[in-house]
Design a protein around this motif. Structure first.
Motif, PDB file in Angstrom:
ATOM      1  N   THR A   1      14.810  -4.834  -1.211  1.00 10.95           N
ATOM      2  CA  THR A   1      13.872  -5.413  -0.247  1.00 10.95           C
ATOM      3  C   THR A   1      12.705  -6.130  -0.900  1.00 10.95           C
ATOM      4  N   GLY A   2      12.538  -5.996  -2.207  1.00 14.75           N
ATOM      5  CA  GLY A   2      11.478  -6.718  -2.905  1.00 14.75           C
ATOM      6  C   GLY A   2      10.122  -6.047  -2.814  1.00 14.75           C
TER       7      GLY A   2
ATOM      8  N   SER B   1       0.832  -1.212   0.000  1.00 16.02           N
ATOM      9  CA  SER B   1       0.000   0.000   0.000  1.00 16.02           C
ATOM     10  C   SER B   1       0.862   1.255   0.000  1.00 16.02           C
ATOM     11  N   THR B   2       2.161   1.072   0.115  1.00 16.81           N
ATOM     12  CA  THR B   2       3.087   2.198   0.097  1.00 16.81           C
ATOM     13  C   THR B   2       3.985   2.094  -1.135  1.00 16.81           C
ATOM     14  N   THR B   3       4.715   3.147  -1.388  1.00 18.06           N
ATOM     15  CA  THR B   3       5.621   3.208  -2.534  1.00 18.06           C
ATOM     16  C   THR B   3       6.815   2.282  -2.323  1.00 18.06           C
ATOM     17  N   VAL B   4       7.163   1.550  -3.372  1.00 17.44           N
ATOM     18  CA  VAL B   4       8.386   0.756  -3.391  1.00 17.44           C
ATOM     19  C   VAL B   4       9.388   1.553  -4.228  1.00 17.44           C
TER      20      VAL B   4
END
Length: 174
Positions: free
Chosen positions: A165-166, A108-111
């Motif tokens: 971190t994938g 739900s957050t930016t990668v």
């Protein structure tokens, strides 16, 4: 009178010996449990947006569908060259109890993905197939694919961008 006394004595012994209480009752129930196969998820293919060309003056996006197809958007600063490179949605094998449903949780957050010199791009708007809920086959497996949107800035430096971190994908039985 003797007979009457014997009758009363016998009746008293019978009444005293009957200690039955009608205010309680007992029943038994059995206990059981069914152990099901734990749910698991294993990555089979990494997400790759392939080759992306960027404008010197405009930002844009590359949108990777769960089916592995790409489109562009977000300002017109991105084009997808004919030499595509490796393009693939992330793919996972979900395993568990046959015919059970499961919930899918995407980031739900930016990668953030970075190159060797710490330049970065953002990956957001994750989508999956199946979407939200999956159904394991009778044999207990299903393939889950995940796409996303890559945000590219104007004049984004050339290089290979990765994420150490994938992209976390979580599954839970419903």
């Amino acid at each position: 009178m003797k007979n009457l006394t014997k009758i009363f004595a016998t009746a008293a012994i019978i009444i005293a010996g009957t200690n039955v209480s009608f205010a309680q009752a007992t029943a038994t129930a059995s206990a059981s449990a069914t152990i099901i196969t734990p749910i698991s998820i294993v990555k089979t293919v990494d997400m790759s947006f392939g080759n992306v060309a960027v404008s010197a003056s405009l930002a844009g996006t590359a949108i990777l569908a769960p089916a592995g197809t790409r489109t562009t958007g977000g300002g017109g600063g991105v084009t997808l060259p004919a030499t595509t490179g490796t393009v693939s949605a992330a793919s996972f094998t979900v395993s568990g109890q046959g015919s059970y449903t499961y919930a899918i949780t995407l980031p739900s957050t930016t990668v953030v993905i970075t190159d060797a010199t710490s330049d970065h791009m953002n990956v957001t708007a994750f989508t999956s197939s199946p979407s939200a809920t999956g159904l394991l086959s009778a044999g207990g497996t299903q393939t889950l694919t995940v796409g996303a949107t890559l945000s590219v800035t104007a004049a984004q430096p050339a290089g290979t961008y990765t994420n150490a971190t994938g992209v976390p994908v979580t599954v839970n039985y419903n």
